[in-house]
Design an enzyme around this catalytic site. Structure first.
Site, short mmCIF file in Angstrom:
data_model
loop_
_atom_site.label_atom_id
_atom_site.label_comp_id
_atom_site.label_asym_id
_atom_site.label_seq_id
_atom_site.Cartn_x
_atom_site.Cartn_y
_atom_site.Cartn_z
N THR A 1 8.63 7.99 3.61
CA THR A 1 7.43 8.75 3.28
C THR A 1 7.74 10.07 2.60
OG1 THR A 1 5.59 9.97 4.30
CG2 THR A 1 7.51 9.64 5.65
N TYR B 1 6.30 13.18 12.57
CA TYR B 1 6.25 11.95 11.76
C TYR B 1 7.32 11.98 10.67
CZ TYR B 1 4.79 8.72 8.14
OH TYR B 1 4.79 7.75 7.18
N1 UFG Z 1 -8.46 14.54 4.19
C1 UFG Z 1 -9.68 15.17 4.26
N2 UFG Z 1 -10.65 14.60 5.02
C2 UFG Z 1 -10.45 13.43 5.70
C3 UFG Z 1 -9.19 12.80 5.62
C4 UFG Z 1 -8.21 13.38 4.84
O1 UFG Z 1 -9.90 16.22 3.67
O2 UFG Z 1 -11.38 12.98 6.39
C5 UFG Z 1 -7.41 15.15 3.35
C6 UFG Z 1 -6.12 15.45 4.10
O3 UFG Z 1 -6.20 16.70 4.73
C7 UFG Z 1 -5.10 15.39 2.95
C8 UFG Z 1 -5.68 14.33 2.01
O4 UFG Z 1 -7.06 14.22 2.36
O5 UFG Z 1 -5.06 16.59 2.28
C9 UFG Z 1 -5.05 12.98 2.20
O6 UFG Z 1 -5.08 12.66 3.58
P1 UFG Z 1 -4.67 11.24 4.14
O7 UFG Z 1 -4.85 11.31 5.62
O8 UFG Z 1 -5.39 10.16 3.41
O9 UFG Z 1 -3.16 11.12 3.73
P2 UFG Z 1 -1.95 12.13 4.06
O10 UFG Z 1 -1.59 12.78 2.77
O11 UFG Z 1 -2.20 13.01 5.20
O12 UFG Z 1 -0.89 11.09 4.57
C10 UFG Z 1 -0.25 10.23 3.71
C11 UFG Z 1 0.25 9.04 4.52
C12 UFG Z 1 1.23 9.54 5.54
C13 UFG Z 1 2.30 10.36 4.86
C14 UFG Z 1 1.69 11.47 4.07
C15 UFG Z 1 2.71 12.28 3.36
O13 UFG Z 1 -0.80 8.39 5.16
O14 UFG Z 1 1.80 8.43 6.17
O15 UFG Z 1 0.80 10.91 3.13
O16 UFG Z 1 2.29 13.60 3.45
F1 UFG Z 1 3.09 10.93 5.77
#
Ligand code: UFG
Length: 355
Positions: A130, A154
């Site tokens: 990741t 993680y």
């Molecule tokens: N977000 C919102 N509202 C929501 C959900 C997410 O604003 O309801 C934002 C998060 O804060 C983030 C972006 O949208 O800024 C993307 O969030 P996700 O949860 O879709 O994905 P992440 O970037 O947090 O996580 C993904 C993978 C993880 C990995 C990560 C690397 O799912 O496994 O990228 O940073 F670790």
């Protein structure tokens, strides 16, 4: 060891991939891409977060990576040319709250996979890593050489597993490709599989939920980041493109390639606000939204350089990019309702038309 499925047994000329975690979101898309590429596919999954109805390509073994004897038996029974290891807990915020589970599944579980492979004389693995292993970088495009300083349990657990695999290559000859995913998104273009997490934490499914349900208000986590509109920037890559890269990585290992870590991203970032607006436009209706605080462990910007994937694997995402991600995700969540998340009851598997 009993295999269930529709493959009708192995064709000896075919290569076999054992997809550990093949009933999950990225894993199920990978099963389809391996099957399309002519591989015999066997899924190993404990169905704790995966879904039996998404195991559509090849045979199925129900088992847990923390149960080493079962894992070893699965490897003995299938003698895979390549293992693709997708099992992992992946929620950044969840890992801050409960690191023990993350170390157990992501570190101990991955070590079990590698040890079961050694015991079975298997030496090629494609591992789901990741972008979270990089931490909170300050550069525009992340290359694989960027320092890895994870800021969440993680990210740390995935980095430990990456390093363990490199040590296993030096000592035992187990070769690996660690694929560092940026944001996997979208759904299969034929609607055969898609994203279905319970509980759901990801941006696009939750934005879709906000559009589909009156009782859910979508929250933007933070609008005070140092980005073009104040919301966080991520690199969204279509899950089927991501899946194709696993087949290319398996081919690379079969051809004798040495261990590598490779970013999988599009090279372009989108803000949370841009994604929310894009899905609103595709759905043709207004997304009720509110601004909330930043989520713990979220960096401001994560965008991949994908030059190494191009160079080593001949891989790049298909050009339609974000519009196809949003279109296929919206179709998966709205038209068939297959992305509905809730208790694992049979009725959720019945397609329901949402008008
Ligand atoms: N977000 C919102 N509202 C929501 C959900 C997410 O604003 O309801 C934002 C998060 O804060 C983030 C972006 O949208 O800024 C993307 O969030 P996700 O949860 O879709 O994905 P992440 O970037 O947090 O996580 C993904 C993978 C993880 C990995 C990560 C690397 O799912 O496994 O990228 O940073 F670790």
């Amino acid at each position: 060891m009993a295999l269930s499925g529709d493959s009708g047994g192995a064709d000896t000329a075919m290569q076999t991939v054992l997809v550990i975690g093949g009933a999950g979101y990225v894993g199920s898309h990978c099963c389809k891409q391996f099957a399309l590429a002519g591989w015999r596919v066997v899924t190993f999954d404990n169905l704790s977060t995966g879904w039996r109805d998404l195991v559509k390509w090849g045979d199925f073994i129900e088992g847990d990576i923390l149960d080493l004897p079962t894992l070893k038996a699965a490897i003995r029974a299938t003698t895979p040319d390549v293992v693709a290891h997708f099992v992992g807990l992946t929620d950044v915020a969840g890992s801050m709250a409960d690191p023990a589970s993350y170390y157990r599944t992501n570190v101990v579980g991955s070590m079990n996979v590698a040890d079961a492979m050694r015991a079975g004389g298997r030496d090629k693995i494609v591992f789901s890593s990741t972008a979270a292993t990089y931490g909170a970088p300050q550069v525009e495009l992340l290359t694989e050489e960027h320092r890895q300083e994870p800021i969440s349990p993680y990210g740390s657990t995935k980095l430990i597993a990456e390093r363990m695999l490199l040590h296993y290559e030096t000592a035992y000859g187990l070769r690996s490709v660690a694929l560092r995913y940026f944001n996997a998104a979208g759904a299969d273009r034929d609607g055969d599989t898609g994203e279905r997490h319970h509980p759901e934490t990801h941006l696009i499914p939750l934005a879709a939920r906000g559009l589909l349900r009156d009782d859910y208000v979508f929250t933007i986590f933070g609008e005070d980041f140092d980005t073009r509109d104040g919301t966080a920037v991520r690199d969204y890559v279509h899950v089927s493109d991501l899946a194709r890269a696993h087949v290319a990585a398996a081919d690379y290992l079969v051809a004798g390639g040495i261990s590598q870590a490779i970013n999988l991203g599009s090279g372009t970032g989108s803000t949370v606000m841009e994604i929310a607006n894009a899905i609103e436009a595709v759905a043709g209706r207004r997304l009720q939204r509110r601004i909330g605080p930043r989520r713990a462990g979220d960096p401001a910007v994560l965008v991949a350089s994908n030059q190494k994937a191009k160079r080593l694997l001949g891989w790049s995402p298909r050009p339609l990019g974000l519009s196809e991600i949003i279109r296929t995700a919206w179709r998966w969540h709205s038209v068939t309702d297959h992305g509905w998340v809730g208790p694992k009851t049979p009725e959720i598997l019945q397609p329901r038309l949402v008008t």
